[in-house]
Every structure is written in C-alpha cells, then in structure tokens.
Enzyme design. Structure first.
Site, mmCIF file in Angstrom:
data_model
loop_
_atom_site.group_PDB
_atom_site.id
_atom_site.type_symbol
_atom_site.label_atom_id
_atom_site.label_comp_id
_atom_site.label_asym_id
_atom_site.label_seq_id
_atom_site.Cartn_x
_atom_site.Cartn_y
_atom_site.Cartn_z
ATOM 1 N N GLY A 41 0.765 -1.236 -0.049
ATOM 2 C CA GLY A 41 0.048 0.242 -0.040
ATOM 3 C C GLY A 41 0.798 1.204 -0.201
ATOM 4 N N PRO A 42 0.366 2.464 -0.367
ATOM 5 C CA PRO A 42 0.894 3.722 -0.284
ATOM 6 C C PRO A 42 1.686 4.021 0.987
ATOM 7 C CG PRO A 42 -1.279 4.097 -0.235
ATOM 8 C CD PRO A 42 -1.138 2.641 -0.174
ATOM 9 N N PRO A 43 2.630 4.875 1.122
ATOM 10 C CA PRO A 43 3.425 5.228 2.432
ATOM 11 C C PRO A 43 2.168 5.735 3.257
ATOM 12 C CG PRO A 43 4.690 6.102 0.410
ATOM 13 C CD PRO A 43 3.355 5.444 0.169
ATOM 14 N N GLU A 79 -6.212 33.799 -11.066
ATOM 15 C CA GLU A 79 -6.795 32.973 -10.193
ATOM 16 C C GLU A 79 -8.190 33.259 -10.001
ATOM 17 O OE1 GLU A 79 -5.148 30.683 -8.894
ATOM 18 O OE2 GLU A 79 -3.054 31.710 -8.937
ATOM 19 N N HIS A 91 -9.507 30.667 -12.562
ATOM 20 C CA HIS A 91 -9.529 29.491 -12.245
ATOM 21 C C HIS A 91 -11.003 29.058 -11.231
ATOM 22 C CE1 HIS A 91 -6.181 27.463 -13.662
ATOM 23 N NE2 HIS A 91 -5.248 28.402 -12.965
ATOM 24 N N ASP A 149 -0.693 24.979 -15.438
ATOM 25 C CA ASP A 149 -2.089 24.638 -16.031
ATOM 26 C C ASP A 149 -1.756 23.984 -17.491
ATOM 27 O OD1 ASP A 149 -2.846 25.934 -13.676
ATOM 28 O OD2 ASP A 149 -2.800 28.039 -14.605
#
Length: 623
Positions: free
Chosen positions: A141-143, A396, A399, A471
């Site tokens: 599994g992931p850390p 921003e 976005h 982006d």
C-alpha cells in the site's frame, strides 16, 4: 553389479544404524573414526608426558602458532558478528502498546489480521486438523497507510516478540555480510519463537532486497567485482528465500549434539515465525518470494474511505481537547489522506490553538493545519508591485469561476494571491464526495478549468503570463490520456502497452484541437461571468484571499443578474477566436446598458461612476 549393490546396502544399513540407535550403536557404526580419534588422543598425551626439552620447545612453538591463529579467527568472527547485527530492533511482547483497538479506518484489513493472529496463537489446533500456520503476510500500500502499525498491533495481540528490520539495512559494503544479517535475524527469531511460542519478523521496504532477479541481472555489469562475487542483492534475496521456507530440521547445537549421539529420533518441528513484509512496490518483487509457503497472503492497504476517515478523526480527536467539530466535513476535507496524515493534522491543530492562547482546538485550527500541509506555509511577498498582484488576481479569478461552474461535485475552499511554497497564488477546490471514476465530460471540464487562467489573462489583461506552465501541463496531460489511453474520442486503440509511446505529429494535432476547443469554452464562460471575475479579482487585491463561500456568493449574485437580463453581453468574435487583444487593443465587453464599458470597464456590472473611480485608483485591468 551385485557387489556394488551389497556395498550400497551396507552403507545404508550403517547410516540407518547411526541414526536410529543409541550411543553404543553410534560407536559401532562409526568404529573407524572412533578408533582414529582415540589413537590420536593417546599419542598426543604420551608425547606430552615423555617429551624432552627440545620436544617441549617444539610443542610450545606449535601451541603459540595455533593460539595466534585462533586469535585471528576470533577477531574476524567478532568483526563479522558486529557487522552482521544491522538495524534490527527487537520489541518484547506487549512493549509497543499498540492493539487492534488502535488500528482504525479499515475493518476488512483488521479482520484478516485477527485471523492470522488467531491461527498463530492456536497453531496446535490447526496442526491437529492437518493444516499449518500462516508463514508470511505481505502488506502492500501507499506510504503512511498503516502497514507497520498493523504489524505492531498483530505482535501485541499475539503476545509474541516483534522484530523490526529495514530491508536496506541488510546491505553492506563487505561481501557476504548481508547474508549473515539475514541468517542472524531468523536464527534469533527461531530462538525467540521457541521461548514464547512464536515470533513476528517485520521487514519494511522489502522491495529493496526482494526485487525480481530478472530485473537485477538485467542491470548488472560485467566488471571485476560483478564477475568475481555476483550480485550482492540477489544473494541476500536467495538467503531470505531459504530462511522464510527452510528445510524441516532443527539446527541448534543441542539438536546437532543429540543427532550426533544418535539420541534424537523424533521429527523436527520448526518454531512458528511469521514474516510480515511491507512495500508500496509489490509488482517489482520476485515471484519466488510471493509464492505460497513464503508470503501466503497479500493484503492491499489503501487510504481509508469516508467512514474510515470519520472513525480515524474521531479516534484522534478523543485524545485532545476540542470544541464541536463537523466530522462529515472533516472527512471530506481529508480525501486521500492516510491515517498518519490525519494524526498529523490533529496534532498541528493543537499546536495552532496552543500558540493562539486557547486550550481546545476548533475546525478553523484543523483547516489551517490542513492548508499548511497541502499548500505550504504562507509566505507573503511584501514588495510585490500592484501590477503583478493584479495579474495574479485575475489569473486565479479565472480558475475560481471555472471551478464553481464546472465542478458540481466539488466546493471551492479558498482563493488566494499569497505565496504558498512555489505557488504565487491558487484557487483550491475540495471534493464533496469520493469519486473513483472519471467520465469524458468531467475530463473536459478539468481541461477548461486549467485553461481558464490563460483565458482570463487574454480577456481581462490583454497579455499572456509565464505562470500558466503548470496549467498547460495539466490540460495537455489530461487531453493526452483522453485520446491515447482512455478512448474518450471514440477510438479503441491504447498507447499504454508501449509505456505511452512517443508523441507523433498526428496525436499532437488532435490534442491541440481538444485544447483549442476547450479554451474557447473557457473564454465564453469567463465572458458571461465577467462581472464576477472583476469582483473576485478586486476582492483578492483588497484582502489577498477569499474564502470559498465568499466566491460562491459572488457568483450566485451574478447568476441572478444574468437571469434577470442585466448581465454583460458576450465578447466579439475576434476575442473568442484570436489572442484576446495581444498586438492590438484590449478586448472590450459590452456593458449592461448596451454601450461600451466606461474607461475599459470590461463589462463590470457596477455603475459608470464606480468604474471611473477604479480607473483613477489604477485598478482597471484594461489600462
């Protein structure tokens, strides 16, 4: 042939006699060796007793030589014993204090661990049924997903000693020391198992020594060291394979002595040693390591789901003083967080509250800790010019508008132009629920959100900025996967079997077409909500950051204006298709009253007097 058969039969009979009889039978079966040792011993004693002064000197010289040789051997043995210790930590039963009640967030994994412990503790019952205990358990599994934590809980619940070993610690600059470390680890584990009825060996990052041998040999050179000694990593793996599934024998000194004297007749019963390995690269491990008999079970431990995160958050909140906390919202805030990550956030929230002079944490402390963890520390640039702040604000704002309008399953959390780490600003959205798949429309929406920053630059600033590189990377990558691996263009061919493949001109053209199409959609969206873009940007310039709810309220207000027909009209065709005013006059939005916005207001829905005031203050983006 008959003589050879009788000779072989005699050898087998003598071997059977030596292994099945008592001391007298052993002496009879080995009569020649016994007589030889007796003759040598008597001769040595006789020579020592009857030796002259010259012979005594010779014997003394030989004894000194043997003593020196023994001293050198002891030195080398001590050196290898010291080097063979490695980074292995033994924890006695119950010393960790971690139990199954402390492992939260994944009931299915916990149930498997309970069964392994039950079998390990009740192995005699299993053997009476004809079965055997679980020899190995691989946690993948992931850390931070709780692999070592689960192993500690298993050791405590089983009441067995627990050895923690780091796989890279087996490696050593001296040839053969790695093998020695593995042998010493399992030798001590078997001694502990005999004393306590079992032992658990936990090897963290086992992929460091368990990598597939085909991968190790493919990268091995033909230099002098490689030619003389082979691959040290492969030798450690071979030793680990042997120790995890050894032959069925008892090899301590007592058993060897009893076998030598012919007094040990029963079948050897190896003590139960459970090997628990942890890795996040299970696909790189050697197949011989993964087979039953070594790692009997493989468990994938992923990040906890919504209910698991709620359980983990409640568990750690119970350990600290806190006000009323919205657990559901906190669980949504921590999607893709590991248990140790959630523990870290709670601890950081305590630190924030402490330095704020309070003795209990609240949701704001938790949010501040999460934002510092995800986005980095706030590092305002105090000497940044107003022009640069304006550029970042509109970047921003683009976005933010796209996130609110195109991501119905997310909520915008924050928009800021304060530097956090490498980012000069960001608009962050958090999912309202966990989603495990992505449909074509959502992928295109993500592309539009990524390109909305460039659309805002061209529409409202009349330029292109350098801060859009991330982006463009995300938008291009999403379009690439859509066309080459996800088949979202209607095709069924995938580049995945070739590792993605090299980008050919035709694929590049198709990706560019997708990006251009979604870029036009982003421009259309920002044109429609131009008033909201202005208001969000001005709010950022005034207070440096806006809360997500503030942004939602601004957009909702402009939704009402658009519904009543008082919103700005669309941009001219050249602004949607071209570069947005680069190399020419900045694009002008049509004001709600049908005339051009005063002083280049770019479609602000505020009165003309307010636009003029903004222009006088130097805050008009078109100037």
């Amino acid at each position: 042939m008959a003589e050879e058969y009788e000779k072989g039969l005699d050898i087998r009979q003598r071997a059977s006699l030596a292994n099945s009889g008592g001391l007298i039978d052993f002496v009879i079966a080995n009569k020649y060796k016994t007589v030889l040792w007796l003759v040598v011993t008597v001769a040595m004693i006789t020579l020592w007793v009857t030796a002259t002064e010259t012979m005594a000197g010779i014997f003394l010289t030989i004894a000194q030589f043997l003593l020196g040789a023994a001293f050198m051997i002891v030195q080398f043995a001590a050196l290898f014993l010291f080097l063979g210790r490695g980074r292995i930590y033994w924890v006695q039963p119950g010393e960790t204090g971690v139990t199954f009640t402390d492992y939260r967030g994944n009931d299915q994994i916990l149930e498997v661990a309970r069964r392994v412990v039950t079998i390990l503790r009740g192995q005699s019952d299993v053997r009476q049924m004809g079965g055997t205990y679980t020899a190995g358990l691989l946690l993948e599994g992931p850390p931070g997903s709780g692999k070592s934590y689960l192993a500690q809980a298993m050791a405590t619940e089983a009441g067995l000693p627990f050895a923690y070993a780091s796989a890279p610690g087996f490696s050593n600059m001296f040839f053969g020391v790695g093998n020695l470390r593995v042998m010493m680890l399992y030798s001590k584990a078997r001694k502990m198992a005999k004393k306590h009825g079992g032992a658990i060996v936990f090897i963290d990052e086992i992929d460091a020594i368990g990598m597939a041998r085909s991968a190790q040999t493919s990268g091995q050179g033909s230099g002098t060291v490689g030619g003389l000694f082979g691959n040290p990593g492969m030798m450690i793996l071979n030793e680990l394979l042997l120790q995890m599934d050894p032959p069925n024998f008892d090899n301590d000194w007592r058993a060897r002595l009893l076998r030598r004297l012919g007094l040990k007749k029963e079948r050897a019963t190896p003590p139960p040693v459970l090997t628990v390995g942890a890795t996040n690269l299970a696909h790189t491990l050697d197949q011989a390591l993964l087979r039953p008999g070594r790692f009997d079970r493989k468990i994938h431990i992923d990040f906890p789901d919504f209910d698991g995160r709620k359980d983990i958050i409640a568990y750690y909140l119970a350990k600290v003083r806190h006000e009323q906390m919205p657990l559901d919202r906190m669980a949504n805030d921590t999607i893709r967080y590991s248990p140790v990550g959630i523990k870290h956030l709670v601890n950081e929230a305590v630190i924030h509250a402490h330095f704020d002079g309070r003795d209990a944490i609240n949701y704001a402390d938790f949010t501040r800790a999460r934002e510092d963890h995800e986005y980095g520390l706030r590092e305002p640039i105090r000497n940044m010019s107003q022009d640069e702040r304006r550029r970042i604000a509109y970047h921003e704002a683009g976005h933010a508008i796209a996130q609110v309008k195109l991501l119905p399953h997310h909520r915008i959390a924050k928009v800021t132009i304060i530097r956090h780490g490498d980012a000069l600003g960001f608009a962050a959205a958090k999912p309202l629920e966990e989603r495990y798949t992505l449909v074509r429309e959502e992928a295109l929406a993500h592309i539009q959100i990524s390109l909305a920053s460039r659309a805002a630059e061209e529409l409202f600033l009349g330029t292109r900025m350098s801060g859009v590189s991330g982006d463009l990377h995300h938008a291009t990558q999403t379009a690439y996967f859509m066309l080459t691996q996800w088949g979202m263009d209607g095709g069924l061919f995938s580049y995945a079997p070739w590792g993605g493949g090299q980008l050919d001109p035709e694929t590049k053209t198709r990706i560019e077409q997708v990006l251009e199409q979604e870029f036009k959609k982003s421009k259309t969206l920002l044109t429609t909500y131009a008033g909201a873009v202005h208001e969000i940007a001005e709010g950022l310039l005034e207070s440096d950051e806006l809360d997500g709810q503030d942004v939602i309220d601004i957009i909702a207000k402009h939704d009402d204006l658009l519904a009543s027909g008082r919103g700005p009209r669309v941009l001219p065709e050249y602004a949607l298709m071209g570069a947005g005013g680069i190399g020419g006059p900045a694009p002008q939005l049509i004001a709600p009253n049908g005339s051009n916005g005063a002083n280049g207001s770019n479609g602000s829905t505020e009165p003309a007097e307010a636009d003029a005031a903004d222009s006088e203050e130097g805050r008009d983006p078109a100037q």
